[in-house]
Write a protein that holds these residues in place. Structure first.
Motif: not given
Length: 405
Positions: A87-94, A388-393
Motif C-alpha cells: 500500500d504505497a503511491p501508484f501512478v500509471m501512464d494512461m 512503469d512510473v509507479a511512485g512517480t510524483p
C-alpha cells in the motif's frame, strides 16, 4: 392554508417536528441468499413523486463495494488472506496525451506491506489497484460477470475500484452468492404464476419434485429436492471472502453495523467525490444492500462515504429484520482450516495473543505449511514496479483516482 407539510412525532404526545422532502434519494433490497427471492425492496423516497426504481433501474458506480470480487480472484490465484501487497503511491501512464492516473486512499496515507484481509477491511484503494495490476484485470473481470453483477466489464484498472456502473439489485445478488457458498441464484420478485383455475404455469423454483403434485399425502417422508444451482466459485474461496467481510464489520469501515449484535458481514462503497454511497452485507440467511445518492449525481459532501450515509440504514434495517433471529454464525466451508494470526502482520500466533484473530485458510495453505503460497513476498517485492512510473510524483495533467472507501 391548504399546504401539505411533512411532520414527524418528536417523542412528546401530540407534538411534531417539521420535516422536508429530501433531495437525496436511495434504495434498499433484502434477499434470501439461498434462493434469490426478493423479500423486500424500496426504490426511493416516494413512488408518488417519482416512479423511477433506484433499486433495479439506477445505474451507479459501486465504488469499493466492488472490491470483494478482486480479492476473490486473488484467493483463487494463489493468494491467501495473509498474503501482502504494498500500500504505497501508484501512478500509471494512461497513454499518449492522456497524462498520469494516480489513485489515492480516502485517508491520504499509506500502510506499506499489508495483508489482503487488512486491505479489504480498511478498504485500501491503492493496494487494491496494485493487486489487480499484479494479477492482471483479465483474471478479475470474469468474477463479477459470473456473479451476475455485470453482463460485460471492460478490463480497465479503474474498474477494480468500482468505476463501472451497475444496480443495487445486482450487487445484492452477487454478495448473496458469496454467503450461500458460491451457488448461482437468480433474483426474483415473483414466486409463481397461476392461471384462473389455480394451475401453476410458471414458478421461480425450477427444481423437479417427484410426488409433490399428486395430492396423495399419507404422511410419507417428505421428498428430497436436488440442489441444481450452479457452483460459480470454490466454496472455500466464498467462505474466505465472507470471513474477510465479517472483519469489515468487526474492525473495518463497517464497524457501525456491529451494533446489531448478530453475526454480520458486508462492505462499504463510495464512488469518486462521494456521488454514490453503498453498504452491501448479509447474515447467514439474509442479504441486504443500501444505496444513497442524488438522482442527478453530485457530491454528497467531502467527508461523506458509505460508512456514514448507507451503513447506518443497513444497521437499522438489520436490527429490525433480525430482532427475533438467533445469533447464527457463518457456515464454514469444508476444506477450511482456521489458524490464529496477528491481524496486522498475518503471522501465526498463539490463540488469545493480543491482536490475534482467527484466519480462514484453504487446507495446507496456512503460513509454514506445505502448500503455503510464496506470493506474499513476491507481491511485496515487486509492487514498487507495478507500473512503469509507479511512485512517480504527481505532475500536471495527472488524473486523481477514486478516494472513496
Amino acid at each position: 392554508p391548504g399546504d401539505a407539510l411533512y411532520v414527524e412525532p418528536d417523542g412528546k404526545a401530540g407534538e411534531y417536528g417539521l420535516r422536508q422532502i429530501p433531495e437525496i434519494n436511495g434504495a434498499i433490497v433484502a434477499m434470501d441468499p439461498h434462493t434469490g427471492r426478493v423479500l423486500a425492496l424500496s426504490g426511493g423516497f416516494s413512488y408518488a413523486s417519482s416512479q423511477f426504481d433506484r433499486a433495479m433501474q439506477a445505474m451507479r458506480q459501486p465504488g469499493s463495494s466492488f472490491k470483494p470480487f478482486v480479492y476473490a480472484a486473488a484467493l483463487d490465484n494463489g493468494y491467501t488472506p495473509v498474503s501482502k501487497v504494498l500500500d504505497a503511491p501508484f501512478v500509471m501512464d494512461m497513454g499518449p496525451g492522456q497524462g498520469l492516473w494516480q489513485p489515492d486512499n480516502f485517508e491520504h496515507d499509506f500502510l506499506g506491506d499489508t495483508t489482503l484481509r487488512r486491505g479489504l477491511e480498511l478498504s485500501r484503494n491503492v493496494m487494491t489497484v496494485r493487486l489487480a495490476y499484479t494479477m492482471g484485470m483479465d483474471k478479475v473481470v470474469p468474477y463479477p460477470i459470473r456473479f451476475g453483477v455485470y453482463d460485460k466489464l471492460p478490463p480497465l484498472l479503474a474498474n477494480a475500484l468500482g468505476a463501472y456502473e451497475t444496480t443495487l439489485l445486482r450487487l445484492v445478488t452477487g454478495y448473496s452468492e458469496f454467503v450461500n457458498g458460491g451457488k448461482k441464484i437468480q433474483p426474483s420478485l415473483i414466486d409463481r404464476i397461476q392461471d384462473r383455475n389455480g394451475r401453476t404455469i410458471w414458478r421461480h423454483d425450477a427444481r423437479n419434485c417427484e410426488g409433490c403434485d399428486t395430492g396423495d399425502w399419507r404422511g410419507q417422508q417428505e421428498p428430497l429436492l436436488a440442489d441444481t444451482r450452479e457452483q460459480i466459485i470454490d466454496p472455500r474461496t466464498a467462505y474466505q471472502i465472507v470471513s474477510m467481510l465479517e472483519g469489515v464489520v468487526q474492525r473495518g469501515t463497517g464497524v457501525s453495523v456491529r451494533a446489531v449484535g448478530k453475526p454480520l458481514a458486508g462492505k462499504t462503497g463510495t464512488s469518486s467525490e462521494a456521488k454514490d454511497t453503498w453498504f452491501i452485507g448479509f447474515s447467514p440467511d439474509l442479504a441486504a444492500g443500501v444505496f444513497v445518492g442524488f438522482d442527478n449525481p453530485r457530491t454528497l459532501g467531502g467527508r461523506e462515504q458509505g460508512a456514514t450515509a448507507a451503513a447506518p440504514i443497513f444497521r437499522d434495517f438489520m436490527k429490525g429484520a433480525l430482532a427475533d433471529a438467533p445469533p447464527t454464525p457463518f457456515r464454514i466451508a469444508p476444506g477450511i482450516e482456521e489458524v490464529a494470526v496477528d491481524w496486522k502482520s498475518g503471522n501465526p500466533v498463539a490463540p488469545g495473543t493480543p491482536g490475534a484473530i482467527t484466519e480462514a485458510f484453504k487446507a495446507g495453505t496456512a503460513p509454514g505449511e506445505a502448500n503455503a503460497s510464496s506470493l506474499a513476498t513476491v507481491t511485496a517485492g515487486d509492487a514498487g514496479t507495478a507500473s512503469d512510473v509507479a511512485g512517480t510524483p504527481t505532475k500536471p495533467g495527472t488524473a486523481r483516482g477514486p478516494v472513496g472507501d
